[in-house]
Every structure is written in C-alpha cells, then in structure tokens.
Design a protein around this motif. Structure first.
Motif, PDB file in Angstrom:
ATOM      1  N   ASN A   1      -5.718  -1.956 -41.245  1.00  0.00           N
ATOM      2  CA  ASN A   1      -6.781  -2.175 -42.216  1.00  0.00           C
ATOM      3  C   ASN A   1      -6.973  -3.675 -42.356  1.00  0.00           C
ATOM      4  O   ASN A   1      -6.153  -4.366 -42.954  1.00  0.00           O
ATOM      5  CB  ASN A   1      -6.423  -1.544 -43.559  1.00  0.00           C
TER       6      ASN A   1
ATOM      7  N   CYS B   1      -1.928   1.425 -41.993  1.00  0.00           N
ATOM      8  CA  CYS B   1      -1.916   2.634 -42.809  1.00  0.00           C
ATOM      9  C   CYS B   1      -1.933   3.846 -41.892  1.00  0.00           C
ATOM     10  O   CYS B   1      -2.245   3.759 -40.709  1.00  0.00           O
ATOM     11  CB  CYS B   1      -3.101   2.660 -43.780  1.00  0.00           C
TER      12      CYS B   1
ATOM     13  N   ALA C   1      -5.105   7.810 -45.647  1.00  0.00           N
ATOM     14  CA  ALA C   1      -5.687   6.463 -45.700  1.00  0.00           C
ATOM     15  C   ALA C   1      -6.268   6.082 -44.338  1.00  0.00           C
ATOM     16  O   ALA C   1      -7.344   5.480 -44.251  1.00  0.00           O
ATOM     17  CB  ALA C   1      -4.637   5.453 -46.141  1.00  0.00           C
TER      18      ALA C   1
ATOM     19  N   ARG D   1     -10.182   5.365 -43.407  1.00  0.00           N
ATOM     20  CA  ARG D   1     -10.541   4.104 -42.741  1.00  0.00           C
ATOM     21  C   ARG D   1     -11.366   4.382 -41.483  1.00  0.00           C
ATOM     22  O   ARG D   1     -12.377   3.735 -41.228  1.00  0.00           O
ATOM     23  CB  ARG D   1      -9.272   3.317 -42.398  1.00  0.00           C
TER      24      ARG D   1
END
Length: 91
Positions: A17, A24, A28, A32
């Motif tokens: 990220n 991550c 998550a 993303r």
C-alpha cells in the motif's frame, strides 16, 4: 482462511500500500486491489466483458445458423406458397 476462492484468485495475497508504506493482505489487500482497478463497478464491468468474450463465438455461430435457416425457409416458402395458408404471420 475465510475465503479460499479469493486467495486462489489472487485477491487477498500480500500487496504494498503506497499510501501507508506498508504491506497488507486479506481483506485489506482485496480492498486495495479493487481500488487500484477503479472500484467495484470497474471489476464488475471487466468480468462482464470477459463473459461476453467467452460467449461471443457461440452467439456468432447461432446467428450464422439462424441466417442460413432463414434463407432455406425463404426458398421453401417461395416454391410452396400453400405452406403459409392458415398461419397468422405477415410475409
């Protein structure tokens, strides 16, 4: 692991990220990846387009068969106009 299918498809594996500067995974990572692809609607649209590409040859084959059958029926009806008697159609 809660969703093996997402993992196998590569949705929940590790991803970097760039906003947080951290790696991550799991939900998550899925969020993303969806964001990087333009959001949930973009993912749906890509899936739809892929599905259409998959069935396009079948649709084309069916269209060609329908066209050939229509031509054959036209010739049959031309040679045997009595076949239309009793049918409720406009020719």
């Amino acid at each position: 692991m809660k969703n093996q299918a997402d993992f196998d498809a590569g949705w929940t594996g590790k991803i970097f990220n760039s906003k947080t500067g951290k790696w991550c995974s799991g939900g998550a990572a899925r969020n993303r990846i969806v964001a990087l692809q333009g959001g949930a609607q973009a993912v749906k649209a890509a899936g739809f387009a892929e599905g259409i590409q998959f069935v396009a040859p079948l649709i084309e084959q069916t269209r060609a068969q329908l066209e050939a059958t229509t031509k054959i029926l036209g010739v049959i009806i031309q040679k045997n106009p009595n076949l239309l008697r009793g049918l409720d159609i406009d020719v």
